[in-house]
Motif scaffolding. Sequence first.
Motif, PDB file in Angstrom:
ATOM      1  N   PRO A  35     -68.773 -93.880  46.765  1.00 57.96           N
ATOM      2  CA  PRO A  35     -68.287 -95.003  47.575  1.00 57.96           C
ATOM      3  C   PRO A  35     -66.801 -95.226  47.291  1.00 57.96           C
ATOM      4  CG  PRO A  35     -70.021 -95.653  46.010  1.00 57.96           C
ATOM      5  CD  PRO A  35     -69.586 -94.297  45.645  1.00 57.96           C
ATOM      6  N   PRO A  36     -66.023 -95.725  48.244  1.00 58.40           N
ATOM      7  CA  PRO A  36     -66.365 -96.037  49.628  1.00 58.40           C
ATOM      8  C   PRO A  36     -66.045 -94.887  50.581  1.00 58.40           C
ATOM      9  CG  PRO A  36     -64.210 -96.887  49.156  1.00 58.40           C
ATOM     10  CD  PRO A  36     -64.661 -96.168  47.910  1.00 58.40           C
ATOM     11  N   PHE A  37     -65.772 -93.693  50.030  1.00 56.56           N
ATOM     12  CA  PHE A  37     -65.353 -92.563  50.858  1.00 56.56           C
ATOM     13  C   PHE A  37     -66.539 -91.836  51.482  1.00 56.56           C
ATOM     14  CE2 PHE A  37     -62.579 -92.949  47.067  1.00 56.56           C
ATOM     15  CZ  PHE A  37     -61.491 -93.518  47.692  1.00 56.56           C
ATOM     16  N   SER A  38     -67.750 -92.152  51.054  1.00 56.31           N
ATOM     17  CA  SER A  38     -68.930 -91.453  51.529  1.00 56.31           C
ATOM     18  C   SER A  38     -69.403 -92.005  52.868  1.00 56.31           C
ATOM     19  CB  SER A  38     -70.061 -91.579  50.495  1.00 56.31           C
ATOM     20  OG  SER A  38     -71.294 -91.218  51.052  1.00 56.31           O
ATOM     21  N   PRO A  39     -69.452 -91.194  53.929  1.00 55.34           N
ATOM     22  CA  PRO A  39     -70.041 -91.663  55.192  1.00 55.34           C
ATOM     23  C   PRO A  39     -71.522 -91.992  55.031  1.00 55.34           C
ATOM     24  CG  PRO A  39     -68.748 -89.655  55.522  1.00 55.34           C
ATOM     25  CD  PRO A  39     -68.899 -89.840  54.056  1.00 55.34           C
ATOM     26  N   LEU A  40     -72.196 -91.314  54.115  1.00 57.31           N
ATOM     27  CA  LEU A  40     -73.609 -91.600  53.876  1.00 57.31           C
ATOM     28  C   LEU A  40     -73.792 -92.994  53.288  1.00 57.31           C
ATOM     29  CD1 LEU A  40     -76.302 -90.143  54.220  1.00 57.31           C
ATOM     30  CD2 LEU A  40     -76.113 -89.354  51.861  1.00 57.31           C
ATOM     31  N   PHE A  41     -72.838 -93.432  52.474  1.00 59.03           N
ATOM     32  CA  PHE A  41     -72.887 -94.786  51.925  1.00 59.03           C
ATOM     33  C   PHE A  41     -72.825 -95.816  53.044  1.00 59.03           C
ATOM     34  CE2 PHE A  41     -70.882 -98.616  50.259  1.00 59.03           C
ATOM     35  CZ  PHE A  41     -71.611 -98.864  49.107  1.00 59.03           C
ATOM     36  N   ALA A  42     -71.936 -95.579  54.016  1.00 61.42           N
ATOM     37  CA  ALA A  42     -71.808 -96.510  55.139  1.00 61.42           C
ATOM     38  C   ALA A  42     -73.042 -96.518  56.027  1.00 61.42           C
ATOM     39  CB  ALA A  42     -70.579 -96.169  55.966  1.00 61.42           C
ATOM     40  N   CYS A 159     -69.677 -83.337  54.933  1.00 62.60           N
ATOM     41  CA  CYS A 159     -69.587 -84.021  56.222  1.00 62.60           C
ATOM     42  C   CYS A 159     -70.784 -83.682  57.110  1.00 62.60           C
ATOM     43  CB  CYS A 159     -68.287 -83.652  56.925  1.00 62.60           C
ATOM     44  SG  CYS A 159     -66.807 -84.343  56.170  1.00 62.60           S
ATOM     45  N   PHE A 160     -71.127 -82.399  57.185  1.00 66.20           N
ATOM     46  CA  PHE A 160     -72.250 -82.008  58.035  1.00 66.20           C
ATOM     47  C   PHE A 160     -73.563 -82.565  57.487  1.00 66.20           C
ATOM     48  CE2 PHE A 160     -75.595 -79.064  59.418  1.00 66.20           C
ATOM     49  CZ  PHE A 160     -75.411 -79.126  60.798  1.00 66.20           C
ATOM     50  N   GLY A 161     -73.738 -82.499  56.174  1.00 66.15           N
ATOM     51  CA  GLY A 161     -74.949 -83.050  55.583  1.00 66.15           C
ATOM     52  C   GLY A 161     -75.067 -84.550  55.802  1.00 66.15           C
ATOM     53  N   SER A 162     -73.951 -85.264  55.644  1.00 70.73           N
ATOM     54  CA  SER A 162     -73.971 -86.710  55.876  1.00 70.73           C
ATOM     55  C   SER A 162     -74.283 -87.029  57.330  1.00 70.73           C
ATOM     56  CB  SER A 162     -72.618 -87.309  55.484  1.00 70.73           C
ATOM     57  OG  SER A 162     -72.358 -87.115  54.112  1.00 70.73           O
ATOM     58  N   TRP A 163     -73.743 -86.241  58.243  1.00 71.80           N
ATOM     59  CA  TRP A 163     -74.003 -86.442  59.667  1.00 71.80           C
ATOM     60  C   TRP A 163     -75.497 -86.284  59.967  1.00 71.80           C
ATOM     61  CZ3 TRP A 163     -71.364 -83.155  64.078  1.00 71.80           C
ATOM     62  CH2 TRP A 163     -71.648 -83.744  65.314  1.00 71.80           C
ATOM     63  N   MET A 164     -76.113 -85.239  59.420  1.00 72.04           N
ATOM     64  CA  MET A 164     -77.527 -85.006  59.672  1.00 72.04           C
ATOM     65  C   MET A 164     -78.393 -86.092  59.017  1.00 72.04           C
ATOM     66  SD  MET A 164     -77.830 -82.305  61.608  1.00 72.04           S
ATOM     67  CE  MET A 164     -76.428 -83.048  62.468  1.00 72.04           C
ATOM     68  N   MET A 228     -56.575 -95.338  54.695  1.00 68.75           N
ATOM     69  CA  MET A 228     -56.958 -95.355  56.102  1.00 68.75           C
ATOM     70  C   MET A 228     -58.480 -95.330  56.281  1.00 68.75           C
ATOM     71  SD  MET A 228     -54.145 -95.743  57.596  1.00 68.75           S
ATOM     72  CE  MET A 228     -54.794 -95.649  59.252  1.00 68.75           C
ATOM     73  N   VAL A 229     -59.206 -94.538  55.500  1.00 71.60           N
ATOM     74  CA  VAL A 229     -60.658 -94.489  55.679  1.00 71.60           C
ATOM     75  C   VAL A 229     -61.319 -95.780  55.217  1.00 71.60           C
ATOM     76  CG1 VAL A 229     -60.730 -91.985  55.456  1.00 71.60           C
ATOM     77  CG2 VAL A 229     -61.043 -93.400  53.428  1.00 71.60           C
ATOM     78  N   THR A 230     -60.593 -96.576  54.418  1.00 69.07           N
ATOM     79  CA  THR A 230     -61.155 -97.852  53.979  1.00 69.07           C
ATOM     80  C   THR A 230     -60.999 -98.930  55.036  1.00 69.07           C
ATOM     81  OG1 THR A 230     -60.567 -97.258  51.706  1.00 69.07           O
ATOM     82  CG2 THR A 230     -61.179 -99.529  52.106  1.00 69.07           C
ATOM     83  N   VAL A 231     -59.924 -98.899  55.795  1.00 73.57           N
ATOM     84  CA  VAL A 231     -59.649 -99.988  56.737  1.00 73.57           C
ATOM     85  C   VAL A 231     -60.004 -99.644  58.175  1.00 73.57           C
ATOM     86  CG1 VAL A 231     -57.786-100.856  55.287  1.00 73.57           C
ATOM     87  CG2 VAL A 231     -57.246 -99.258  57.114  1.00 73.57           C
ATOM     88  N   ILE A 232     -60.232 -98.359  58.489  1.00 76.14           N
ATOM     89  CA  ILE A 232     -60.486 -97.961  59.872  1.00 76.14           C
ATOM     90  C   ILE A 232     -61.759 -97.119  59.926  1.00 76.14           C
ATOM     91  CG2 ILE A 232     -59.631 -96.686  61.875  1.00 76.14           C
ATOM     92  CD1 ILE A 232     -56.831 -97.236  60.978  1.00 76.14           C
ATOM     93  N   ALA A 233     -62.649 -97.447  60.849  1.00 78.15           N
ATOM     94  CA  ALA A 233     -63.853 -96.652  61.094  1.00 78.15           C
ATOM     95  C   ALA A 233     -63.960 -96.423  62.590  1.00 78.15           C
ATOM     96  CB  ALA A 233     -65.096 -97.356  60.563  1.00 78.15           C
ATOM     97  N   HIS A 234     -63.648 -95.232  63.038  1.00 78.18           N
ATOM     98  CA  HIS A 234     -63.662 -94.899  64.453  1.00 78.18           C
ATOM     99  C   HIS A 234     -64.856 -94.007  64.777  1.00 78.18           C
ATOM    100  CE1 HIS A 234     -59.186 -95.873  64.529  1.00 78.18           C
ATOM    101  NE2 HIS A 234     -59.719 -96.604  65.493  1.00 78.18           N
ATOM    102  N   SER A 235     -65.207 -94.011  66.048  1.00 81.74           N
ATOM    103  CA  SER A 235     -66.231 -93.103  66.552  1.00 81.74           C
ATOM    104  C   SER A 235     -65.561 -91.960  67.285  1.00 81.74           C
ATOM    105  CB  SER A 235     -67.187 -93.839  67.492  1.00 81.74           C
ATOM    106  OG  SER A 235     -68.070 -92.933  68.123  1.00 81.74           O
ATOM    107  N   ALA A 236     -66.117 -90.759  67.129  1.00 79.78           N
ATOM    108  CA  ALA A 236     -65.588 -89.583  67.817  1.00 79.78           C
ATOM    109  C   ALA A 236     -66.402 -89.345  69.080  1.00 79.78           C
ATOM    110  CB  ALA A 236     -65.638 -88.363  66.907  1.00 79.78           C
ATOM    111  N   PHE A 237     -65.866 -89.769  70.211  1.00 77.10           N
ATOM    112  CA  PHE A 237     -66.489 -89.560  71.523  1.00 77.10           C
ATOM    113  C   PHE A 237     -67.893 -90.163  71.593  1.00 77.10           C
ATOM    114  CE2 PHE A 237     -63.965 -85.736  70.401  1.00 77.10           C
ATOM    115  CZ  PHE A 237     -62.864 -86.012  71.212  1.00 77.10           C
TER     116      PHE A 237
END
Length: 498
Positions: A35-42, A159-164, A228-237
């Motif tokens: 945390p807080p860099f883990s997308p899986l955490f979010a 990244c791919f594992g967290s996405w899945m 930047m990854v702490t203050v911004i969370a964007h969606s890709a398409f």
Amino acid sequence: MATYEVPPWAADGERPPLAVRPLHLALAAFVATVPPFSPLFASLAAAPQYAAVEASFLFAFLVAAVLASIAVIVRALQARPRPWRRSRVTAVCVVAYLVGLGVFEALVFAGQPMPALALAAGIVAGAALPVLAAEWARAVEGPMASSLALCAFVAVLACFGSWMLALLPVEGVALAYGICALVGAAPVAVTARAGAPAVPVRRARQAVERLLSVTWLPLLGIAVFAFMVTVIAHSAFGVARASLVGGMLAALVVFAACFLWGKRPLLPWCYRVLVPVMAAVFVVLGSFPAGTFPKDASVVALYVFYIVLALIGCALLLAVVRARELPPNATVGLGVAVATAAALAGFVLSEVLAVTDDFGPWATVLTGAFVSVLLVFLGKTAWAELVSVPEDGAAPEEGAGAGERAGATPEAVAAEDLWTESTVQDALEARCAALAARFDLSPREAEILVFLARGFSPAYIAKELVLSVSTVRTHVRNIYRKLGIGKREELIHLVDGA
């Protein structure tokens, strides 16, 4: 005369820069859970009490990580640190890290919010992070090319594992997060038993200055990425987090740089070519009108830019750890301190002070500021190389050794000869190894001897091995003293006659 463009690993006569091991898979699991860099955490945000305890946990985690990193750096730079059992301390930190994350996972599913307990869990887990990161760096350290390829592999897998895994129900995400945390933290308790000996430090200030002289630009990139990854969370398409898609694309770009286009030394090439190209792609895509596909793609390009910077910075830290100029705890502790301090600043601005609801417009400003610093650095470096006087031994004289060609640089000559005449390369390394054994050269001196025999200058060797130039010159003086010579020509003749 035509020269051959060869990958850096082929020019070295070595295997490709990445040989995947099970330990690398465990490292990807560790990266996917920090945390807080883990997308899986979010992805745990759907849990009932996540919103009530997340802020307390992250704030405590980041503060504890910053303070623990500073303590690790100070202790590592002591002239005579007190002895300690690395394996025992590492095992304690592994348990603390897993307990902290486990308590947080239990709290997000609790019947009522318990922010005080989340605060304590954050302190315990954050304090253990610098030690775990340092042990991971010891376990996977390597040259710049292999370290960069490894960082790219870990990034794409995480990244791919967290996405899945994020596609699972929140209970499944929590279970997967706990398993990944265990898989990612447990191996360092074993690798710590067979670590390298401690690196003595005589002058802490000079040691830190040498480290910053090599790593300040990548550390700045890591800081910008963490902020930047702490203050911004964007969606890709609308299909995934932009950080996940950007991480996978950044890894592919870095793989291409390592295996196809990377020039030697790799780090200056990344600064002069790769990073400016990534910044240019973001600027061009961001100039399109809102609502268009290029404009939406610019968000992904922004994450690609920052993650490429972060990968270069992490690879450089691994290369510095391998160089043994400084204790690994000091090197990695500095990286962790910079990343967590930047993330803490972003967290405080966005969550505590609530300066603005949308930091998106500031992304372009921050990116422009970083690119400006990069351009100034590149301009200063180019000017210094233009007006500098060539060093003695920067290029071999006519007839000085194998691989020489009129009108070509030593780097191009070495690449062509090693690509077309691998037996000559093997013979050169064998003669250098024989000299190193006969005159009792250290492993680092033996490595530098091969570069000197090829005709490379101390500045080039420093960039390739990620050392300071002064350190390389010290090694060169020691080599000359042990060999009983005083000039490059004598060294070439000695190698030829070995």
